[in-house]
Design an enzyme around this catalytic site. Structure first.
Site, PDB file in Angstrom:
ATOM      1  N   HIS A 195      -7.268  -4.800  10.303  1.00 28.29           N
ATOM      2  CA  HIS A 195      -7.091  -4.612   8.961  1.00 28.29           C
ATOM      3  C   HIS A 195      -5.637  -5.281   8.310  1.00 28.29           C
ATOM      4  CE1 HIS A 195      -4.944  -0.406   9.866  1.00 28.29           C
ATOM      5  NE2 HIS A 195      -3.739  -1.198   9.494  1.00 28.29           N
ATOM      6  N   ASP A 201       0.713  -1.175   0.129  1.00 35.31           N
ATOM      7  CA  ASP A 201      -0.066   0.003   0.151  1.00 35.31           C
ATOM      8  C   ASP A 201       0.745   1.319   0.016  1.00 35.31           C
ATOM      9  OD1 ASP A 201       0.855  -0.418   2.391  1.00 35.31           O
ATOM     10  OD2 ASP A 201      -0.936  -0.869   3.556  1.00 35.31           O
TER      11      ASP A 201
END
Ligand code: PGA
Length: 262
Positions: A138, A67
């Protein structure tokens, strides 16, 4: 899902490094999925040491990072590009052209994400994906309720994540970007192997829900219960809320030598 409880973060990080080194030795052109954050720092230090002292060779290794923040240029010290170069890439012999990190400055997010997925496919898929986990469960920046089928895309961070990452932004939540590009949960699930690391008391609840809770998009990491080759490598503190922790230790201590990866 294999749960391995190490005494502390340092010994777990060394185990993780040995595992990765083994993957690289068996397949010198392997594709590694990499993570940022505090959790993999000791692992990256150990990989650097292995490169310098034991000639661990990254010259054919291909990497894909999970990410990146949208709106941060690559040379911004808070970007994950910067993090990866500072904490790993500039210390090993990985080829710049083999490094892939989502581009936080892309002007066409949709096209970029599609292309990122294509590049992973063209590289032959990810052999081993390294993951951390957020306090809310997450993985990557796939916040709670992210679809288990999701692919690389834009996500909006939760307030929890913004608060927790403010430490990298002068402790000012307003400076934390609201949007990110992240590999999807489906992207992570396509990796041949997954190694999730978690250390410290603050991760205990997320780990307990990931390993022993119901499969739920509310705890994105729980999807790993459906992965064929997922290893959860944690320290005592992160393991503290697991009901079956004695069983996981018992299993690990009795693994046949030929099947022991660490
Ligand atoms: P941390 O972050 O390694 O800094 O705890 C993990 C994550 O949010 O995925």
């Amino acid at each position: 899902m294999e749960v391995i409880i190490s005494h502390d973060a340092e010994s777990a990080s060394k185990k993780a490094a040995r595992y990765i080194a083994d993957v690289i030795k068996r397949k010198p052109n392997c594709v590694l999925g990499l993570a940022t954050g505090s959790t993999p720092l000791a692992l990256y230090k150990e990989l650097i040491r292995m490169h310098k002292e034991e000639n661990l060779d990254f010259s054919q290794v291909v990497t894909f990072n999970l990410d990146e923040y949208l709106g941060l240029p690559n040379n911004d010290p808070r970007s994950y590009h910067y993090f990866m170069h500072e904490n790993l890439f500039s210390h090993i012999n990985v080829k710049p052209e083999n490094i892939h990190i989502p581009d936080g400055m892309t002007t066409d997010v949709l096209a970029f994400c599609e292309e990122y997925e294509n590049k992973i496919k063209q590289a032959g898929g990810i052999d081993l994906q390294i993951l951390g986990i957020g306090n809310d469960g997450h993985i990557g920046f796939n916040e709670p309720t992210s679809s288990f089928a999701s692919r690389t895309r834009i996500k909006t961070l939760t307030h929890d994540t913004i608060e927790s990452n403010a430490r990298f932004f002068d402790n000012d939540e307003n400076k934390v970007p609201r949007h990110v590009i992240t590999m999807g949960i489906g992207t992570v699930m396509d990796s041949a192997n997954v190694l999730l690391l978690a250390f410290g008391k603050s991760k205990a609840n997320a780990i307990s829900q990931t390993v022993e809770g119901p499969l739920s998009a509310f705890i994105p990491a729980s999807v790993l219960q459906m992965h064929k080759h997922a290893k959860i490598l944690i320290d005592e503190q992160a393991a503290s809320l697991l009901k079956l922790k004695d069983y996981y230790r018992w299993v690990y201590d009795r693994k046949p030598e030929w099947n022991k990866w660490l």
